[in-house]
Write an enzyme that holds these catalytic residues in place. Structure first.
Site, PDB file in Angstrom:
ATOM      1  N   PHE A 239       0.893  -1.342  -0.614  1.00 24.50           N
ATOM      2  CA  PHE A 239       0.358   0.332  -0.274  1.00 24.50           C
ATOM      3  C   PHE A 239       0.474   1.518   0.329  1.00 24.50           C
TER       4      PHE A 239
ATOM      5  N   GLU B 204       5.159   9.207   1.236  1.00 25.94           N
ATOM      6  CA  GLU B 204       6.255   9.904   0.320  1.00 25.94           C
ATOM      7  C   GLU B 204       7.686  10.205   1.162  1.00 25.94           C
TER       8      GLU B 204
ATOM      9  N   ARG C 262      -5.599  -0.241  11.138  1.00 29.00           N
ATOM     10  CA  ARG C 262      -5.555   0.564  13.275  1.00 29.00           C
ATOM     11  C   ARG C 262      -6.019   0.484  14.098  1.00 29.00           C
TER      12      ARG C 262
ATOM     13  N   GLN D  78       8.144  -6.463  46.095  1.00 23.77           N
ATOM     14  CA  GLN D  78       7.115  -5.045  45.722  1.00 23.77           C
ATOM     15  C   GLN D  78       7.649  -4.575  44.781  1.00 23.77           C
TER      16      GLN D  78
ATOM     17  N   LEU E  71      14.061  -8.215  32.837  1.00 23.19           N
ATOM     18  CA  LEU E  71      15.153  -9.577  33.019  1.00 23.19           C
ATOM     19  C   LEU E  71      16.554  -9.272  33.172  1.00 23.19           C
TER      20      LEU E  71
ATOM     21  N   GLY F 258      19.711  -8.165  32.158  1.00 25.37           N
ATOM     22  CA  GLY F 258      20.678  -8.765  31.418  1.00 25.37           C
ATOM     23  C   GLY F 258      20.171  -9.017  29.947  1.00 25.37           C
TER      24      GLY F 258
ATOM     25  N   GLU G 263       0.683   4.014  10.419  1.00 26.52           N
ATOM     26  CA  GLU G 263      -0.513   4.157  10.561  1.00 26.52           C
ATOM     27  C   GLU G 263      -1.286   5.668  11.202  1.00 26.52           C
TER      28      GLU G 263
HETATM   29  P1  TGC Z   1      -9.201  15.417   6.541  1.00 26.80           P
HETATM   30  O1  TGC Z   1      -9.547  17.107   5.768  1.00 26.80           O
HETATM   31  O2  TGC Z   1      -9.036  15.858   7.862  1.00 26.80           O
HETATM   32  O3  TGC Z   1      -9.680  14.882   5.334  1.00 26.80           O
HETATM   33  C1  TGC Z   1      -9.915  14.110   4.060  1.00 26.80           C
HETATM   34  C2  TGC Z   1     -11.275  13.644   3.890  1.00 26.80           C
HETATM   35  O4  TGC Z   1     -11.047  12.436   4.551  1.00 26.80           O
HETATM   36  C3  TGC Z   1     -12.239  11.961   5.453  1.00 26.80           C
HETATM   37  N1  TGC Z   1     -11.744  10.807   6.446  1.00 26.80           N
HETATM   38  C4  TGC Z   1     -11.388   9.838   6.956  1.00 26.80           C
HETATM   39  N2  TGC Z   1     -11.840   8.864   6.474  1.00 26.80           N
HETATM   40  C5  TGC Z   1     -12.585   7.531   6.831  1.00 26.80           C
HETATM   41  N3  TGC Z   1     -10.852   7.106   8.080  1.00 26.80           N
HETATM   42  C6  TGC Z   1     -10.561   8.164   8.327  1.00 26.80           C
HETATM   43  N4  TGC Z   1      -9.697   7.621   9.637  1.00 26.80           N
HETATM   44  C7  TGC Z   1     -11.265   9.336   8.235  1.00 26.80           C
HETATM   45  N5  TGC Z   1     -10.182  10.390   8.208  1.00 26.80           N
HETATM   46  C8  TGC Z   1     -10.843  12.120   8.000  1.00 26.80           C
HETATM   47  C9  TGC Z   1     -12.210  13.200   5.966  1.00 26.80           C
HETATM   48  O5  TGC Z   1     -14.227  13.352   6.682  1.00 26.80           O
HETATM   49  C10 TGC Z   1     -12.410  14.022   4.896  1.00 26.80           C
HETATM   50  O6  TGC Z   1     -13.665  13.085   3.457  1.00 26.80           O
HETATM   51  P2  TGC Z   1     -14.128  14.713   2.492  1.00 26.80           P
HETATM   52  O7  TGC Z   1     -15.552  13.685   2.112  1.00 26.80           O
HETATM   53  O8  TGC Z   1     -14.149  15.875   3.531  1.00 26.80           O
HETATM   54  O9  TGC Z   1     -13.654  14.643   1.370  1.00 26.80           O
HETATM   55  O10 TGC Z   1      -7.546  15.356   5.830  1.00 26.80           O
HETATM   56  P3  TGC Z   1      -6.341  15.979   6.030  1.00 26.80           P
HETATM   57  O11 TGC Z   1      -5.613  16.237   4.901  1.00 26.80           O
HETATM   58  O12 TGC Z   1      -6.269  17.354   7.034  1.00 26.80           O
HETATM   59  O13 TGC Z   1      -5.848  15.298   7.251  1.00 26.80           O
HETATM   60  C11 TGC Z   1      -6.500  14.411   8.307  1.00 26.80           C
HETATM   61  C12 TGC Z   1      -4.625  13.664   8.613  1.00 26.80           C
HETATM   62  C13 TGC Z   1      -3.555  14.275   9.597  1.00 26.80           C
HETATM   63  C14 TGC Z   1      -5.597  13.239   9.920  1.00 26.80           C
HETATM   64  C15 TGC Z   1      -4.859  12.373   8.025  1.00 26.80           C
HETATM   65  O14 TGC Z   1      -3.846  13.082   7.018  1.00 26.80           O
HETATM   66  C16 TGC Z   1      -4.065  11.614   8.410  1.00 26.80           C
HETATM   67  O15 TGC Z   1      -4.355  10.278   9.244  1.00 26.80           O
HETATM   68  N6  TGC Z   1      -2.245  11.676   8.593  1.00 26.80           N
HETATM   69  C17 TGC Z   1      -1.455  10.132   8.834  1.00 26.80           C
HETATM   70  C18 TGC Z   1      -1.152   9.556   7.538  1.00 26.80           C
HETATM   71  C19 TGC Z   1      -0.941   8.085   8.173  1.00 26.80           C
HETATM   72  O16 TGC Z   1      -1.567   7.077   9.109  1.00 26.80           O
HETATM   73  N7  TGC Z   1      -0.167   7.283   7.247  1.00 26.80           N
HETATM   74  C20 TGC Z   1      -0.447   6.285   6.851  1.00 26.80           C
HETATM   75  C21 TGC Z   1       0.133   5.405   5.791  1.00 26.80           C
HETATM   76  S1  TGC Z   1      -0.083   4.034   5.479  1.00 26.80           S
HETATM   77  C22 TGC Z   1       0.737   3.003   6.954  1.00 26.80           C
HETATM   78  O17 TGC Z   1       1.326   3.579   7.493  1.00 26.80           O
HETATM   79  C23 TGC Z   1       1.123   1.412   6.651  1.00 26.80           C
HETATM   80  S2  TGC Z   1       1.907   1.063   8.181  1.00 26.80           S
HETATM   81  C24 TGC Z   1       1.541  -0.970   7.756  1.00 26.80           C
HETATM   82  C25 TGC Z   1       2.221  -1.569   8.302  1.00 26.80           C
HETATM   83  O18 TGC Z   1       3.156  -2.259   7.889  1.00 26.80           O
HETATM   84  O19 TGC Z   1       0.655  -2.246   9.090  1.00 26.80           O
HETATM   85  P1  FAD Z   2       6.718  13.302   9.741  1.00 30.65           P
HETATM   86  O1  FAD Z   2       5.043  13.053   9.089  1.00 30.65           O
HETATM   87  O2  FAD Z   2       7.446  13.568   9.296  1.00 30.65           O
HETATM   88  O3  FAD Z   2       6.462  13.346  11.462  1.00 30.65           O
HETATM   89  C1  FAD Z   2       7.951  13.673  11.476  1.00 30.65           C
HETATM   90  C2  FAD Z   2       7.265  13.546  13.576  1.00 30.65           C
HETATM   91  O4  FAD Z   2       6.930  15.252  13.960  1.00 30.65           O
HETATM   92  C3  FAD Z   2       6.246  13.535  14.154  1.00 30.65           C
HETATM   93  O5  FAD Z   2       6.661  12.947  14.833  1.00 30.65           O
HETATM   94  C4  FAD Z   2       5.067  13.894  13.810  1.00 30.65           C
HETATM   95  O6  FAD Z   2       4.186  13.338  14.693  1.00 30.65           O
HETATM   96  C5  FAD Z   2       4.812  15.378  14.410  1.00 30.65           C
HETATM   97  N1  FAD Z   2       4.046  15.474  13.513  1.00 30.65           N
HETATM   98  C6  FAD Z   2       3.944  15.546  12.177  1.00 30.65           C
HETATM   99  N2  FAD Z   2       2.417  16.303  11.743  1.00 30.65           N
HETATM  100  C7  FAD Z   2       2.155  16.961  12.929  1.00 30.65           C
HETATM  101  C8  FAD Z   2       1.759  18.166  13.262  1.00 30.65           C
HETATM  102  N3  FAD Z   2       0.644  18.371  12.243  1.00 30.65           N
HETATM  103  N4  FAD Z   2       1.013  18.174  14.778  1.00 30.65           N
HETATM  104  C9  FAD Z   2       2.630  17.813  15.577  1.00 30.65           C
HETATM  105  N5  FAD Z   2       3.084  17.197  15.530  1.00 30.65           N
HETATM  106  C10 FAD Z   2       3.158  16.159  13.287  1.00 30.65           C
HETATM  107  N6  FAD Z   2       3.152   3.854   4.682  1.00 30.65           N
HETATM  108  C11 FAD Z   2       2.677   4.122   3.417  1.00 30.65           C
HETATM  109  O7  FAD Z   2       2.603   4.509   2.538  1.00 30.65           O
HETATM  110  N7  FAD Z   2       2.882   2.295   3.648  1.00 30.65           N
HETATM  111  C12 FAD Z   2       3.580   1.177   3.809  1.00 30.65           C
HETATM  112  O8  FAD Z   2       3.310  -0.031   4.429  1.00 30.65           O
HETATM  113  C13 FAD Z   2       4.168   1.538   5.399  1.00 30.65           C
HETATM  114  N8  FAD Z   2       4.462   1.162   6.382  1.00 30.65           N
HETATM  115  C14 FAD Z   2       5.588   1.821   7.610  1.00 30.65           C
HETATM  116  C15 FAD Z   2       6.383   0.712   7.877  1.00 30.65           C
HETATM  117  C16 FAD Z   2       7.586   1.249   8.501  1.00 30.65           C
HETATM  118  C17 FAD Z   2       8.369   0.176   9.609  1.00 30.65           C
HETATM  119  C18 FAD Z   2       7.105   2.724   9.569  1.00 30.65           C
HETATM  120  C19 FAD Z   2       8.416   3.438   9.848  1.00 30.65           C
HETATM  121  C20 FAD Z   2       6.360   3.137   8.006  1.00 30.65           C
HETATM  122  C21 FAD Z   2       5.373   2.970   7.642  1.00 30.65           C
HETATM  123  N9  FAD Z   2       5.062   4.006   6.547  1.00 30.65           N
HETATM  124  C22 FAD Z   2       3.826   3.060   5.141  1.00 30.65           C
HETATM  125  C23 FAD Z   2       4.824   5.434   6.941  1.00 30.65           C
HETATM  126  C24 FAD Z   2       4.506   6.015   7.891  1.00 30.65           C
HETATM  127  O9  FAD Z   2       2.692   5.651   7.761  1.00 30.65           O
HETATM  128  C25 FAD Z   2       4.763   6.977   8.219  1.00 30.65           C
HETATM  129  O10 FAD Z   2       6.353   7.181   8.750  1.00 30.65           O
HETATM  130  C26 FAD Z   2       4.185   8.074   9.534  1.00 30.65           C
HETATM  131  O11 FAD Z   2       3.147   8.178   8.880  1.00 30.65           O
HETATM  132  C27 FAD Z   2       4.536   9.359   9.237  1.00 30.65           C
HETATM  133  O12 FAD Z   2       5.260  10.044   8.715  1.00 30.65           O
HETATM  134  P2  FAD Z   2       6.773  10.242   8.847  1.00 30.65           P
HETATM  135  O13 FAD Z   2       7.899   9.312   8.597  1.00 30.65           O
HETATM  136  O14 FAD Z   2       7.128  11.240   7.132  1.00 30.65           O
HETATM  137  O15 FAD Z   2       6.919  11.390   9.813  1.00 30.65           O
END
Ligand code: TGC
Ligand code: FAD
Length: 394
Positions: A138, A142, A253, A289, A348, A350, A373
């Site tokens: 997925f 970037e 999540r 304790q 644990l 060392g 996530e």
């Molecule tokens: P925002 O304007 O709040 O939302 C845009 C549109 O999305 C809707 N929405 C959601 N819909 C479903 N589920 C959710 N959790 C949703 N959150 C928001 C929202 O209603 C809106 O819809 P519409 O119809 O009005 O367009 O967007 P924003 O640009 O202000 O960003 C909000 C923020 C910061 C919370 C969001 O971008 C965010 O969650 N950032 C974190 C990014 C993240 O989680 N990246 C993960 C990458 S994938 C990954 O890490 C996989 S690891 C996998 C593994 O190895 O297990």
């Molecule tokens: P940044 O967004 O640069 O954040 C840096 C710091 O700034 C963090 O402490 C953050 O909390 C803080 N910060 C950012 N914005 C704000 C704000 N508005 N207010 C206050 N603090 C803020 N992504 C995918 O798409 N697909 C995957 O399969 C995937 N797998 C992953 C596997 C691993 C092992 C790891 C480490 C990451 C993976 N990711 C994946 C990416 C992951 O989702 C991102 O690392 C994560 O969303 C954070 O983005 P970043 O690393 O660019 O940190």
């Protein structure tokens, strides 16, 4: 390193098993047995070598761990969210990287193809992904856009019967071994769409990310798109905008909320057993304790999180859970699991820093789990915005 026997006994202080159906318990126990037999004996060696145990893809498919909530006719299990949560808990009890493989495949690849895909896309990809014949990844994050994915620059332009995709994704779980990638990119109008990119497509590469101290048994890589020709029939027709990828993240999540507790349960169980066996000053360290305080607090937090997860699972199955509730549970589980693993590691002494025990591996893994996530900060801000109505992200 010699393979080890897994002595895990699950903590269930508030008799939460009574809240589960017979089917839930059967599913939970079959995944637990799989982990005991096929993951625990090998995972430390794979993590030490920073190698992905690729054989688990087929095994997890056969066990039904990929897309358990997706309907059976599309390669899933037609199960409810409690069953899905229990599976993730048990897999992460073994290793967060194993749960990661299943989370990505089920919630981030199968779910979007099922939810937003055409019937042809569903039929072409879902059975192969569900069985583990193919592995998916997925691509949302970037190099310059992690927490703020709406600013992504990956893009595609119309070129007749296909589009031309350019850009790069970073930190992508499963990327080096994946046959397909669900990639989020902007069209010429700047709207985000999901595209299914296949490994063989010219101009697509997946360089491996090296040097991780965390999630070492999970393969992570980049996705690089250099003028990749993607047929238009590979665009997911059912969604546009950031809500597409964020909707998938809600499912994944949720799985992490359960998974992180699995890691915490393993660390608690290991520390409890060690505290009864290890003698210092003439008695087991569990008789002091200070060590009892650690164990009592660990079990209290695990129990509270188990209850929260169970309730969230009921709401998810009823279609009533909000993404904000999922954020709270993901954040809570990651926080308490991280703390519990650190406490267990100290108990644990060392031995806690060695691969003889699972605690240091869990502790290191959770540094990724608390970051991906959505970081810990991002989930706190999601709750903050939900309760106050004020957006503190921007
Ligand atoms: P925002 O304007 O709040 O939302 C845009 C549109 O999305 C809707 N929405 C959601 N819909 C479903 N589920 C959710 N959790 C949703 N959150 C928001 C929202 O209603 C809106 O819809 P519409 O119809 O009005 O367009 O967007 P924003 O640009 O202000 O960003 C909000 C923020 C910061 C919370 C969001 O971008 C965010 O969650 N950032 C974190 C990014 C993240 O989680 N990246 C993960 C990458 S994938 C990954 O890490 C996989 S690891 C996998 C593994 O190895 O297990
Ligand atoms: P940044 O967004 O640069 O954040 C840096 C710091 O700034 C963090 O402490 C953050 O909390 C803080 N910060 C950012 N914005 C704000 C704000 N508005 N207010 C206050 N603090 C803020 N992504 C995918 O798409 N697909 C995957 O399969 C995937 N797998 C992953 C596997 C691993 C092992 C790891 C480490 C990451 C993976 N990711 C994946 C990416 C992951 O989702 C991102 O690392 C994560 O969303 C954070 O983005 P970043 O690393 O660019 O940190």
């Amino acid at each position: 390193m010699a393979s080890r026997t897994d002595q895990f006994t699950s903590p269930d202080y508030f008799l939460l098993d009574e809240l589960l159906t017979e089917e839930h318990k059967l599913i939970r126990d079959s995944v637990r047995n799989y982990v005991k037999k096929h993951i625990s004996p090998i995972i430390e060696d794979y993590a030490q070598r920073a190698e992905f145990p690729v054989q688990i893809v087929k095994e997890l498919g056969e066990l039904g761990c990929f897309g358990p909530t997706v309907p059976v006719e599309y390669g899933g299990g037609s199960l409810d969210y409690i069953a899905y949560g229990l599976m993730m808990q048990e897999l992460e009890r073994g290793d967060s990287g194993v749960r990661s493989t299943a989370s990505v495949q089920g919630s981030l690849v199968m779910f979007p193809i099922y939810q937003y895909g055409s019937e042809e896309q569903r039929k072409k990809y879902l059975p192969k992904l569900g069985s583990g014949e193919w592995l998916g990844c997925f691509g949302l994050t970037e190099p310059d856009h992690g927490s703020d994915p709406s600013s992504m620059i990956s893009n595609f332009r119309d070129a007749g019967d296909h589009v031309i995709l350019n850009g790069a994704k970073m930190w992508i779980s499963n990327a080096p071994f994946a046959q397909v990638a669900v990639v989020w990119a902007k069209d010429e109008k700047g709207e985000i769409h999901g595209l299914i990119v296949e490994r063989e497509m010219e101009g697509f590469s997946t360089p491996t990310t090296h040097g991780k101290w965390s999630l070492r048994a999970s393969a992570t890589g980049e996705l690089v798109f250099d003028n990749v020709k993607v047929p238009k029939e590979n665009i997911l027709p059912g969604v546009k905008g950031l809500k597409g990828p964020l909707g998938c993240l809600t499912k994944a999540r949720y799985g992490i909320a359960w998974g992180a507790i699995g890691a915490a349960m393993d660390c608690y169980d290991t520390a409890l057993r060690y505290s009864k066996e290890r003698q210092q000053f003439g008695k087991p360290i569990g008789a002091f304790q200070l060590q009892q305080k650690k164990l009592a607090e660990m079990l209290t937090e695990i129990t509270k999180a188990q209850l929260l997860n169970w309730r969230l699972g009921v709401l998810m199955s009823e279609g009533r859970a909000t993404p904000q509730q999922v954020s709270m549970a993901k954040r809570n589980s990651c926080e308490i699991a991280t703390n519990i693993c650190r406490q267990a590691r100290q108990m644990l002494g060392g031995m806690g820093i060695t691969g003889e025990y699972s605690v240091m591996r869990h502790m290191m893994n959770l540094e990724s789990v608390i970051t991906y996530e959505g970081t810990h900060d991002i989930h706190l801000l999601i709750t903050g915005m939900d309760v106050t109505g004020f957006n503190a992200f921007k």
